[in-house]
Motif scaffolding. Structure first.
Motif, PDB file in Angstrom:
ATOM      1  N   THR A 785      33.464 -67.600  23.665  1.00  0.00           N
ATOM      2  CA  THR A 785      33.793 -68.931  23.160  1.00  0.00           C
ATOM      3  C   THR A 785      33.781 -68.906  21.642  1.00  0.00           C
ATOM      4  OG1 THR A 785      31.492 -69.674  23.073  1.00  0.00           O
ATOM      5  CG2 THR A 785      32.680 -69.944  25.174  1.00  0.00           C
ATOM      6  N   TRP A 786      34.297 -70.000  21.047  1.00  0.00           N
ATOM      7  CA  TRP A 786      34.320 -70.034  19.581  1.00  0.00           C
ATOM      8  C   TRP A 786      32.900 -70.035  19.020  1.00  0.00           C
ATOM      9  CZ3 TRP A 786      36.111 -68.692  15.325  1.00  0.00           C
ATOM     10  CH2 TRP A 786      35.656 -69.263  14.129  1.00  0.00           C
ATOM     11  N   ASN A 787      31.989 -70.787  19.624  1.00  0.00           N
ATOM     12  CA  ASN A 787      30.626 -70.805  19.112  1.00  0.00           C
ATOM     13  C   ASN A 787      29.977 -69.430  19.197  1.00  0.00           C
ATOM     14  OD1 ASN A 787      30.246 -73.409  18.146  1.00  0.00           O
ATOM     15  ND2 ASN A 787      29.893 -74.212  20.194  1.00  0.00           N
ATOM     16  N   GLU A 788      30.248 -68.704  20.282  1.00  0.00           N
ATOM     17  CA  GLU A 788      29.711 -67.345  20.409  1.00  0.00           C
ATOM     18  C   GLU A 788      30.277 -66.449  19.318  1.00  0.00           C
ATOM     19  OE1 GLU A 788      28.959 -67.205  25.258  1.00  0.00           O
ATOM     20  OE2 GLU A 788      30.894 -66.613  24.426  1.00  0.00           O
ATOM     21  N   ARG A 789      31.560 -66.588  19.050  1.00  0.00           N
ATOM     22  CA  ARG A 789      32.179 -65.773  17.995  1.00  0.00           C
ATOM     23  C   ARG A 789      31.621 -66.130  16.626  1.00  0.00           C
ATOM     24  NH1 ARG A 789      38.044 -64.086  20.076  1.00  0.00           N
ATOM     25  NH2 ARG A 789      37.848 -64.687  22.251  1.00  0.00           N
ATOM     26  N   PHE A 790      31.489 -67.429  16.376  1.00  0.00           N
ATOM     27  CA  PHE A 790      30.950 -67.840  15.081  1.00  0.00           C
ATOM     28  C   PHE A 790      29.530 -67.315  14.895  1.00  0.00           C
ATOM     29  CE2 PHE A 790      28.954 -70.505  11.960  1.00  0.00           C
ATOM     30  CZ  PHE A 790      29.955 -70.761  11.036  1.00  0.00           C
ATOM     31  N   ASN A 791      28.702 -67.414  15.943  1.00  0.00           N
ATOM     32  CA  ASN A 791      27.328 -66.918  15.842  1.00  0.00           C
ATOM     33  C   ASN A 791      27.286 -65.415  15.618  1.00  0.00           C
ATOM     34  OD1 ASN A 791      26.254 -69.466  16.190  1.00  0.00           O
ATOM     35  ND2 ASN A 791      26.099 -69.268  18.423  1.00  0.00           N
ATOM     36  N   ILE A 792      28.230 -64.698  16.216  1.00  0.00           N
ATOM     37  CA  ILE A 792      28.303 -63.250  15.992  1.00  0.00           C
ATOM     38  C   ILE A 792      28.652 -62.975  14.537  1.00  0.00           C
ATOM     39  CG2 ILE A 792      29.674 -61.188  16.509  1.00  0.00           C
ATOM     40  CD1 ILE A 792      29.806 -62.208  19.430  1.00  0.00           C
ATOM     41  N   ILE A 793      29.635 -63.700  14.014  1.00  0.00           N
ATOM     42  CA  ILE A 793      30.017 -63.523  12.603  1.00  0.00           C
ATOM     43  C   ILE A 793      28.834 -63.821  11.689  1.00  0.00           C
ATOM     44  CG2 ILE A 793      31.463 -64.478  10.759  1.00  0.00           C
ATOM     45  CD1 ILE A 793      33.643 -64.926  12.883  1.00  0.00           C
ATOM     46  N   LEU A 794      28.144 -64.913  11.958  1.00  0.00           N
ATOM     47  CA  LEU A 794      27.009 -65.296  11.121  1.00  0.00           C
ATOM     48  C   LEU A 794      25.883 -64.264  11.225  1.00  0.00           C
ATOM     49  CD1 LEU A 794      25.739 -67.392   9.261  1.00  0.00           C
ATOM     50  CD2 LEU A 794      24.939 -68.620  11.285  1.00  0.00           C
ATOM     51  N   GLY A 795      25.612 -63.781  12.442  1.00  0.00           N
ATOM     52  CA  GLY A 795      24.556 -62.784  12.614  1.00  0.00           C
ATOM     53  C   GLY A 795      24.862 -61.490  11.872  1.00  0.00           C
ATOM     54  N   ILE A 796      26.134 -61.049  11.938  1.00  0.00           N
ATOM     55  CA  ILE A 796      26.528 -59.836  11.204  1.00  0.00           C
ATOM     56  C   ILE A 796      26.341 -60.051   9.711  1.00  0.00           C
ATOM     57  CG2 ILE A 796      28.462 -58.309  10.675  1.00  0.00           C
ATOM     58  CD1 ILE A 796      29.586 -58.994  13.469  1.00  0.00           C
ATOM     59  N   ALA A 797      26.755 -61.230   9.231  1.00  0.00           N
ATOM     60  CA  ALA A 797      26.617 -61.520   7.801  1.00  0.00           C
ATOM     61  C   ALA A 797      25.157 -61.472   7.370  1.00  0.00           C
ATOM     62  CB  ALA A 797      27.233 -62.895   7.499  1.00  0.00           C
ATOM     63  N   LYS A 798      24.265 -62.033   8.194  1.00  0.00           N
ATOM     64  CA  LYS A 798      22.842 -62.028   7.847  1.00  0.00           C
ATOM     65  C   LYS A 798      22.284 -60.604   7.815  1.00  0.00           C
ATOM     66  CE  LYS A 798      21.802 -66.658   9.607  1.00  0.00           C
ATOM     67  NZ  LYS A 798      21.079 -67.446  10.635  1.00  0.00           N
ATOM     68  N   SER A 799      22.720 -59.776   8.771  1.00  0.00           N
ATOM     69  CA  SER A 799      22.215 -58.400   8.786  1.00  0.00           C
ATOM     70  C   SER A 799      22.691 -57.623   7.570  1.00  0.00           C
ATOM     71  CB  SER A 799      22.666 -57.705  10.081  1.00  0.00           C
ATOM     72  OG  SER A 799      24.059 -57.473  10.073  1.00  0.00           O
ATOM     73  N   MET A 800      23.970 -57.834   7.190  1.00  0.00           N
ATOM     74  CA  MET A 800      24.501 -57.105   6.031  1.00  0.00           C
ATOM     75  C   MET A 800      23.853 -57.584   4.739  1.00  0.00           C
ATOM     76  SD  MET A 800      26.346 -55.035   7.586  1.00  0.00           S
ATOM     77  CE  MET A 800      26.854 -54.200   6.089  1.00  0.00           C
ATOM     78  N   ALA A 801      23.602 -58.890   4.651  1.00  0.00           N
ATOM     79  CA  ALA A 801      22.920 -59.410   3.459  1.00  0.00           C
ATOM     80  C   ALA A 801      21.524 -58.803   3.339  1.00  0.00           C
ATOM     81  CB  ALA A 801      22.850 -60.930   3.530  1.00  0.00           C
ATOM     82  N   HIS A 802      20.849 -58.624   4.470  1.00  0.00           N
ATOM     83  CA  HIS A 802      19.510 -58.019   4.460  1.00  0.00           C
ATOM     84  C   HIS A 802      19.577 -56.561   3.991  1.00  0.00           C
ATOM     85  CE1 HIS A 802      15.321 -57.590   5.596  1.00  0.00           C
ATOM     86  NE2 HIS A 802      15.627 -56.504   6.287  1.00  0.00           N
ATOM     87  N   LEU A 803      20.569 -55.825   4.478  1.00  0.00           N
ATOM     88  CA  LEU A 803      20.725 -54.430   4.056  1.00  0.00           C
ATOM     89  C   LEU A 803      21.023 -54.337   2.566  1.00  0.00           C
ATOM     90  CD1 LEU A 803      22.784 -52.864   6.988  1.00  0.00           C
ATOM     91  CD2 LEU A 803      20.356 -52.541   6.504  1.00  0.00           C
ATOM     92  N   HIS A 804      21.925 -55.181   2.089  1.00  0.00           N
ATOM     93  CA  HIS A 804      22.297 -55.133   0.678  1.00  0.00           C
ATOM     94  C   HIS A 804      21.130 -55.519  -0.217  1.00  0.00           C
ATOM     95  CE1 HIS A 804      26.860 -55.587   1.720  1.00  0.00           C
ATOM     96  NE2 HIS A 804      26.334 -54.454   2.143  1.00  0.00           N
ATOM     97  N   GLN A 805      20.256 -56.394   0.290  1.00  0.00           N
ATOM     98  CA  GLN A 805      19.069 -56.758  -0.471  1.00  0.00           C
ATOM     99  C   GLN A 805      18.142 -55.553  -0.636  1.00  0.00           C
ATOM    100  OE1 GLN A 805      16.891 -59.979   1.293  1.00  0.00           O
ATOM    101  NE2 GLN A 805      15.880 -60.550  -0.615  1.00  0.00           N
ATOM    102  N   LEU A 806      18.240 -54.630   0.317  1.00  0.00           N
ATOM    103  CA  LEU A 806      17.438 -53.402   0.256  1.00  0.00           C
ATOM    104  C   LEU A 806      18.209 -52.251  -0.378  1.00  0.00           C
ATOM    105  CD1 LEU A 806      15.915 -53.570   3.867  1.00  0.00           C
ATOM    106  CD2 LEU A 806      14.835 -54.295   1.723  1.00  0.00           C
ATOM    107  N   ASN A 807      19.370 -52.580  -0.985  1.00  0.00           N
ATOM    108  CA  ASN A 807      20.229 -51.580  -1.643  1.00  0.00           C
ATOM    109  C   ASN A 807      20.733 -50.520  -0.667  1.00  0.00           C
ATOM    110  OD1 ASN A 807      19.964 -52.741  -4.254  1.00  0.00           O
ATOM    111  ND2 ASN A 807      17.951 -51.787  -4.454  1.00  0.00           N
ATOM    112  N   ILE A 808      21.024 -50.928   0.551  1.00  0.00           N
ATOM    113  CA  ILE A 808      21.567 -50.017   1.561  1.00  0.00           C
ATOM    114  C   ILE A 808      23.002 -50.420   1.863  1.00  0.00           C
ATOM    115  CG2 ILE A 808      21.398 -49.235   3.959  1.00  0.00           C
ATOM    116  CD1 ILE A 808      18.401 -49.611   3.787  1.00  0.00           C
TER     117      ILE A 808
END
Length: 975
Positions: A785-808
């Motif tokens: 569903t669209w909400n599932e897709r949006f949540n997946i996009i948001l979750g990926i963004a949060k994980s990448m932001a966390h990695l970049h904060q650690l300079n990874i």
């Protein structure tokens, strides 16, 4: 004496009985209002003065009492912001004469039969959210009712037949609801009715002859329903009518001549029906008419001469009919007229001069068959002191001649459209005197000369359209003073010179079309600051150099810049010295020996051995050598791995949880717990337990002794892996990274020839399978569903932001590296593995992640550009588009290759949004979220790294895009 004593006792007893009965009666009003209040929500505290301990409610806000009886007579709570339902407490107000609850937020059905209140004269429930049908018996006891309004609610069903019982009714307003069906026949017997408004419903049927019974009627409004048939002659019997509005129905036939009997009428509105025939001289008998609207019908014949007799006329609209001939000159007598719309007819002759001599504010003559010069008509009124003209539309005729300079005398003009005629000559300089002008369209004429510099004086301009003429010269830099400009359309002329830098000052610009001219030079760089741009078309000119670097220009459609041979940039598929090349695209269908051969459809058919071509050939050769080198290393690794794997016994002895440096047994380290591998070590040798393969190795599932599943990645880059000390240091750093949207690293195993990474097992499979291969129990492709897709996009963004904060930097973000757990949450895998290599050579690295087809940022192909977190942002952008569209980043056809970014960019530019969205989402997505998410994906895939947002900004943008209401709506639909 005895008789006198008896009389006194009787009087005393009567007084006591009266007092006892009076107090409960007074309490009825207090009790009724308190019970009524209990069903309401009062967020603004408007009913704070309503205290149940008071003896009388007469001082309460919104309450008025009869001064003689001290009983509640009026309850007026208009605009109090109340919500909730209308309860039965009102039925206690036995002496209520007026109830007005207009402009609140009350909902539900009318469950209270208010008409039973014998004293009630006025009911106004308009402007709420009441719904459902009105009870059939609601009006059975409404003999005292004088006025009722249920307007602007959501009532449905039929209007009850019991309405005929309201014999004293003077005002009836049921407008803007969803009432349907036929009108109750009894409505035509309400002889006292003065105002009838049933507009904006779903009512049907015909107006019967019985309308003559409404002889007291002052106004009748039946607009926007589904009424049919002819208007009966009997309407003439309603001689007191002041206003008749039958617009937006399906009435047919000719207008009855009995309308001339409505001598008091000041408003006739019959627009948007199916009326036919001619409008004859009878209309001149309606001497008090102020507004006449006969537009959008099928009237024919000449406009009657008698219309000049209506001296009170203020507005006449006969547009979109079949009127022919010329407008009668008698209309010069209509000195009070302000608006005249005769557009879209078959009127002929010259543009009449009298229309400019009677002080009109709006003149609309478009889409007729007028001929002759406009000069005489426009110059006939320049001495008129009461010049009030604001709107002039004479477009789409056959008018000729020049635009007179006297046009500058129309200082109140706001809208000027003379397009689609045969006008010649130059645009007069006096056009700049029109300070109030906000719309100017002179397109599709034969105008020549240059655009006058004085155009900058029209500082209120919002739309300037001069396309399809023979204008030459430069675009004047004075255009920059038109600070309100939103549309600038100058296409298909002979304009030359450079695009003025001053255009960058027009911060509100949305639509620009300069195509098919002879413009030269480069596009001014400050144009990138125009944040509201929707379309910017400079195709088919002689522009050169690179495109401006900005959010809009990074996603501009190639068709908008085509036909400029020396223009360069990603949009024209031509590299500039300061612009990076297109993303690396590997064609798995290529039969050549070069695995990075670009499909022929992306290259020019003619191959010129220029310097850039030689460089490209050299780069390709270098890449081929690199791939051969890596392939040899991989063969060695696999051979070594096979030997190592064969040495692993099926018992858990070699997988000791205590560290060891024994090269035969290897070193196993778990970051938490003391697992027993005795039940799962065989998985490393069992092909059936393989979950998948990636650029860094194969992944297997195995089960620990405690029954817990884990995923083991067997690295295939052994010969490139750092030393054991460096390897362990980097792996331990990765083991300390914990985030809900990252796959947790739980341990590792080391030998010089075999390295294993032990991860948590994620049960839901990877995102790639959900989007492209997944099937449900019935064999159908799974549909997120669209909400599932949006949540997946948001979750990926949060994980990448966390990695970049650690300079990874991840380097390898793609849908197959995003796992979905049992709750539908995304977990990003394979992060930080590039740090295990001795050096981040982009060619070696790109060969290891070549499965990330279409995700690779363009800087991988340019040695001089530093690899940063922005290459992850690029991959994230591609992933966003993949999730929304359900299409792969690169798709190969028989004779073409489709790059997802370019496809989405072009579709959005051309308004083909529906073509982009996954067909499994059609009709089940909020466009106000999906479109901004796609635009965010395009921004993230900008060719220039500095133009891409960082992941923290991406999270903020996603938060602004998400509408809280859409999730509940989708849950209701799915439920």
């Amino acid at each position: 004496m005895r008789k006198l004593l008896s009389i006194c006792l009787f009087l005393l007893l009567a007084h006591v009985i009266t007092v006892k009965s009076l107090n409960p009666t007074l309490d009825d009003d207090v009790l009724g209002l308190i019970v009524f209040k209990a069903d309401l929500q009062d967020p603004d505290g408007k009913l704070a003065s309503w205290n149940e301990d008071d003896d009388s409610p007469c001082k309460w806000k919104g309450v008025r009492c009869n001064p003689r009886s001290n009983r509640v007579s009026d309850l007026v709570l208009d605009g109090f912001g109340l919500s909730g339902k209308m309860g039965r407490g009102l039925m206690q107000l036995k002496f209520l004469t007026k109830l007005s609850l207009a402009k609140n937020n009350l909902t539900g059905s009318i469950g209270v039969n208010l008409a039973q209140l014998a004293s009630l004269r006025v009911i106004d429930l308009s402007g709420n959210g009441f719904s459902g049908p009105v009870p059939s018996n609601f009006f059975e006891q409404c003999g005292s009712l004088r006025s009722i309004s249920l307007a602007n609610n959501k009532f449905s069903g039929k209007i009850p037949d019991s309405l005929a019982s309201c014999s004293s009714l003077g005002t009836l307003n049921f407008s803007s609801n969803q009432f349907s069906g036929l009108l109750p026949s009894g409505i035509w017997s309400l002889h006292g009715l003065r105002s009838l408004d049933l507009s904006d419903n779903l009512l049907e049927g015909e107006i019967p002859k019985e309308i003559e019974g409404l002889y007291n009627l002052r106004e009748i409004r039946l607009r926007k329903n589904q009424f049919t048939g002819e208007v009966p002659d009997e309407i003439g019997a309603c001689a007191l009518l002041r206003s008749v509005d039958l617009s937006e129905n399906s009435f047919s036939g000719a207008l009855p001549t009995t309308l001339q009997q409505l001598s008091l009428c000041n408003n006739l509105n019959f627009h948007s029906n199916l009326f036919t025939g001619e409008v004859t001289e009878w209309i001149g008998e309606l001497g008090r008419l102020q507004t006449v609207d006969l537009s959008n019908n099928m009237f024919s014949g000449a406009v009657p001469n008698a219309i000049g007799n209506i001296l009170s006329l203020k507005a006449l609209n006969i547009s979109n009919n079949g009127f022919s001939g010329s407008l009668p000159a008698s209309m010069v007598n209509c000195q009070n007229i302000e608006s005249l719309d005769v557009s879209r007819n078959s009127l002929t002759g010259f543009l009449p001069t009298w229309v400019f001599q009677i002080g009109l504010q709006n003149i609309l003559f478009s889409e007729n068959k007028l001929t002759g010069s406009i000069y005489g008509a426009l110059t006939s009124s320049i001495d008129i002191s009461h010049q009030n003209l604001q709107v002039l539309d004479i477009s789409h005729n056959a008018l000729s001649g020049e635009i007179p300079s006297e046009i500058g005398s129309f200082t109140s003009l706001r809208f000027l459209n003379i397009s689609k005629n045969a006008l010649m000559g130059e645009i007069p300089e006096t056009i700049g005197k029109l300070k109030a002008l906000d719309f100017l369209d002179l397109s599709e004429n034969q105008l020549n000369g240059s655009i006058p510099h004085e155009i900058g004086g029209a500082t209120s301009l919002k739309d300037l359209i001069l396309s399809r003429n023979s204008l030459d010269g430069n675009i004047p830099s004075s255009i920059g003073t038109c600070s309100s400009l939103t549309s600038l359309i100058l296409s298909r002329n002979n304009l030359s010179g450079q695009i003025p830098v001053a255009m960058a000052k027009l911060s509100d610009l949305e639509y620009v079309d300069l195509s098919f001219n002879k413009l030269t030079g480069t596009l001014p760089k400050p144009l990138a600051n125009l944040v509201h741009l929707v379309s910017f078309n400079v195709s088919h000119n002689q522009l050169q150099g690179e495109l401006p670097a900005g959010a809009f220009f990074n996603t501009i459609s190639p068709s908008s810049v085509a036909g400029n041979p020396t223009l360069c940039g990603a949009a024209v598929n031509k590299s500039c010295p300061a612009v990076l090349p297109k993303p690396i695209v590997l064609n798995p269908n290529s039969t050549g020996t070069d695995p990075e051969t670009i499909p022929p459809t992306l290259t020019h058919k003619r191959i010129l051995l220029s310097i850039s071509a030689l460089i490209a050939i050299g780069a390709a050769a270098f890449i081929v050598i690199g791939i051969i080198f890596i392939t040899v290393l991989n063969l060695r690794v696999r051979s070594s791995m096979s030997r190592s794997a064969a040495a692993i016994p099926l018992s858990g002895g070699d997988f000791s949880s205590s560290p060891t440096t024994d090269t035969n047994s290897g070193k196993l380290v778990m970051f938490s717990g003391d697992p027993d591998f005795s039940t799962g070590a065989h998985a490393l040798l069992n092909k059936d337990c393989e979950l998948g393969r990636g650029g860094f190795g194969a992944v297997y599932r195995t089960v620990l002794g405690d029954g817990r599943s884990v995923a083991i990645k067997k690295l295939t880059v052994s010969s490139l892996v750092k030393s054991q000390e460096d390897f362990e240091r980097e792996v331990k750093k990765l083991g300390k990274i914990h985030h809900p949207n990252l796959v947790a690293l739980e341990g590792y195993y080391w030998t010089p020839s075999l390295q294993l990474l032990i991860y948590e097992f994620v049960s839901g499979g990877n995102l790639y399978k959900h989007l492209h291969e997944g099937e449900d129990e019935d064999g159908n492709r799974s549909s997120l569903t669209w909400n599932e897709r949006f949540n997946i996009i948001l979750g990926i963004a949060k994980s990448m932001a966390h990695l970049h904060q650690l300079n990874i930097i991840h380097y390898n973000l793609k849908s197959s590296n995003v796992l979905i757990d049992g709750l539908g949450e995304p977990k990003v895998a394979d992060f930080g593995l590039a740090r295990l290599l001795p050096m981040l050579d982009r060619y070696v690295l790109s060969s290891k992640i070549q499965s990330a087809l279409g995700y690779m940022a363009p800087e991988f192909a340019c040695k001089t550009v530093k690899i940063t977190e922005k290459c992850d942002v690029y991959g994230f952008g591609v992933l966003v588009l993949e999730i929304v569209t359900g299409r792969r980043p690169v798709e190969y056809m028989e004779d073409d290759v489709v790059i997802l970014c370019d496809m989405v960019r072009g579709a959005l530019e051309e308004g083909r949004v529906d073509e982009c969205i996954d067909q499994r989402l059609q009709g089940k997505f909020p466009a106000e979220e999906v479109i901004p998410v796609m635009k965010l994906g395009l921004i993230c895939t900008s060719q220039v790294p500095s133009n891409r947002p960082d992941m923290a900004e991406v999270i903020n943008i996603l938060g602004l895009i998400k509408c809280p209401s859409s999730e509940s709506q989708e849950e209701e639909e799915s439920g």
